[in-house]
Each structure stands twice: as C-alpha cells, then as structure tokens.
Scaffold this active site. Structure first.
Site, PDB file in Angstrom:
ATOM      1  N   GLU A  25      -1.384   5.229  -0.028  1.00  0.00           N
ATOM      2  CA  GLU A  25      -2.412   3.547   0.781  1.00  0.00           C
ATOM      3  C   GLU A  25      -1.527   3.244   1.605  1.00  0.00           C
ATOM      4  O   GLU A  25      -2.292   2.795   2.750  1.00  0.00           O
ATOM      5  CB  GLU A  25      -3.290   3.569  -0.010  1.00  0.00           C
ATOM      6  CG  GLU A  25      -3.910   4.950  -1.194  1.00  0.00           C
ATOM      7  CD  GLU A  25      -4.984   3.406  -2.025  1.00  0.00           C
ATOM      8  OE1 GLU A  25      -6.456   4.215  -2.940  1.00  0.00           O
ATOM      9  OE2 GLU A  25      -4.218   2.889  -3.027  1.00  0.00           O
ATOM     10  N   GLU A  49      -1.591  -1.721   0.683  1.00  0.00           N
ATOM     11  CA  GLU A  49      -2.337  -1.285  -0.073  1.00  0.00           C
ATOM     12  C   GLU A  49      -3.567  -0.738   0.243  1.00  0.00           C
ATOM     13  O   GLU A  49      -4.659   0.121  -0.419  1.00  0.00           O
ATOM     14  CB  GLU A  49      -1.900  -0.437  -1.254  1.00  0.00           C
ATOM     15  CG  GLU A  49      -2.342   0.008  -2.177  1.00  0.00           C
ATOM     16  CD  GLU A  49      -1.894  -0.671  -3.640  1.00  0.00           C
ATOM     17  OE1 GLU A  49      -3.271  -0.288  -4.394  1.00  0.00           O
ATOM     18  OE2 GLU A  49      -0.645  -1.719  -3.967  1.00  0.00           O
ATOM     19  N   SER A  72      -0.222   4.311  -4.775  1.00  0.00           N
ATOM     20  CA  SER A  72      -0.668   2.860  -3.844  1.00  0.00           C
ATOM     21  C   SER A  72       0.508   3.151  -2.483  1.00  0.00           C
ATOM     22  O   SER A  72       0.240   2.695  -1.880  1.00  0.00           O
ATOM     23  CB  SER A  72      -0.168   1.777  -5.254  1.00  0.00           C
ATOM     24  OG  SER A  72      -0.950   2.261  -5.949  1.00  0.00           O
ATOM     25  N   ASP A 103      -6.168   2.139   1.348  1.00  0.00           N
ATOM     26  CA  ASP A 103      -7.760   1.827   0.690  1.00  0.00           C
ATOM     27  C   ASP A 103      -8.724   2.032   1.417  1.00  0.00           C
ATOM     28  O   ASP A 103      -9.710   3.092   1.727  1.00  0.00           O
ATOM     29  CB  ASP A 103      -7.889   1.839  -0.312  1.00  0.00           C
ATOM     30  CG  ASP A 103      -8.888   1.690  -1.443  1.00  0.00           C
ATOM     31  OD1 ASP A 103      -9.206   2.786  -2.147  1.00  0.00           O
ATOM     32  OD2 ASP A 103      -9.689   1.345  -1.136  1.00  0.00           O
TER      33      ASP A 103
END
Length: 225
Positions: A113, A37, A110, A41
């Site tokens: 990502e 994650e 989440s 991101d």
C-alpha cells in the site's frame, strides 16, 4: 525490476519501504511509511472499485463491495507485494526480521500500500500511471479465488445483516492498539450499530481485528435469532 519499483524520486521509494521498526532503530533515517500506506490504501480502494465496476457491469453494489474487499484484502496484497519483489526490499528493524517480517502478510500488505501511494506521488498524482501497474496484478488473480473470498468476507456479511434487519447505516468499527511491540502490535476492535456493541475481535493488524469483530457479531446475532 517491476515497473512499480521504478521511481524518479528514490527517496520516496525508500520511505515507502521503511517500516517504523527500522526508524525506531535508525532514527536518522527519517520518516517511516505509514502516511504513504494511508494514501496507497485509498488509491487501491478507488482503483479496485472502478476496475470491478467496469469488469462486472451485471453485478450489484453488494456483490461489487464483497469482491473489492477480496481483491485488496491483506492476504492478496501480501501476494502482490511478493510478486513485485517487495519482500526482501522492505526495510525492517532487527526485531521484525527475527520475527519473520519478510514473510509477514501484514507487513507485506502494508508495504505494498505504501509503495502504491508513493508511486502515485512520484507520478505527480496521475491515477492513470498507477492504474497501468496495478490492473495487471488484478487481472492475474483467478476469478474463483476472488469469488470464494467475496462470499466469506465477514465485515460485508455483517453489514448486509445490519442493513437488512436494523438500519441502512453501516456499522462502525472502533479499533485501537492494546499491546505488542512496534513490529508485532496487537489490536482490539469493537463493531457498533448505533451505540450498541455487537462484536469484539483481536488481531495483529487493524484489518484482522475488525474482521474478527465482525465474525463475533455474526455469531452473536445468529445465537439470538
């Protein structure tokens, strides 16, 4: 099946889909997806920034920053997750499922990502491979939605106020988990300019808590104006 779910290394995909609540109940399943994650991101922030830089050559830094925040905020990433079919593929613990985890925007965003981060690794760190699967998603977001969200992003508005009135240095956020369970955590965030706290906020994710802190800060400076 959406291309972003087509992996050579299936273990990477499984890890990206695995929430910590699942690992807590099934410790033999190995690592959860939080490291992926983090990577995803970073990849999404770069690709969305570069995408907007090319698409809007007439826009300045502040406007591009607001649009990037709108394009990859929690709600939009959750929509991307559903669009590519992640909602029912997420590996969640029983408690998270009972709490509606398959439709939880925080879990969906989440996981999206994490899948992006995993896809980047599965393609040998080839950013172009990731670009080919995420840019069509960016293209499909209506312009008016991005524009509206960009104009109301509290973190960016507070940063602009700080840089206009106090210092060119952006405010910083201190965020920590203060309660909740593994599948429904609660965070508290403080936004500081220098060493002074301007706002405090709570939320079910770090992003939500930080936005709430920025909104609190904006309300505080408006009252003092």
């Amino acid at each position: 099946m959406h291309k972003i779910l087509q992996f050579r290394d299936q273990t990477l995909l499984h890890r990206a889909l695995t929430h910590r609540s699942y690992v807590h109940e099934n410790p033999q399943q190995g690592e959860h997806n939080e490291r992926l994650e983090f990577l995803g991101d970073a990849v999404l922030n770069f690709l969305s920034g570069e995408y907007l830089y090319r698409r809007f050559p007439e826009k300045g830094e502040d406007e591009l920053t607001r649009r990037r925040s709108a394009l990859v905020d929690e709600k939009q990433l959750a929509r991307f997750a559903i669009e590519v079919g992640l909602d029912l593929r997420m590996r969640l613990g029983k408690g998270a499922i009972l709490d509606g985890g398959f439709s939880n925007p925080n879990l969906l965003s989440s996981t999206f990502e994490a899948v992006v981060g995993a896809y980047y690794l599965d393609n040998n760190f080839d950013i172009e491979a990731v670009r080919t699967v995420v840019e069509p998603l960016f293209d499909a977001v209506p312009e008016e939605i991005v524009e509206v969200r960009a104009n109301v992003d509290s973190k960016n508005r507070f940063q602009e106020w700080v840089q206009r009135n106090i210092t060119p240095t952006p405010p910083k956020y201190l965020t920590e988990q203060v309660g909740g369970s593994s599948h429904a955590p609660e965070f508290i965030a403080k936004v500081l300019v220098g060493e002074k706290v301007y706002g405090v906020g709570r939320g079910r994710s770090k992003k939500v808590a930080e936005k709430a802190a920025a909104e609190d800060a904006l309300a505080n400076v408006k009252e003092k104006a």
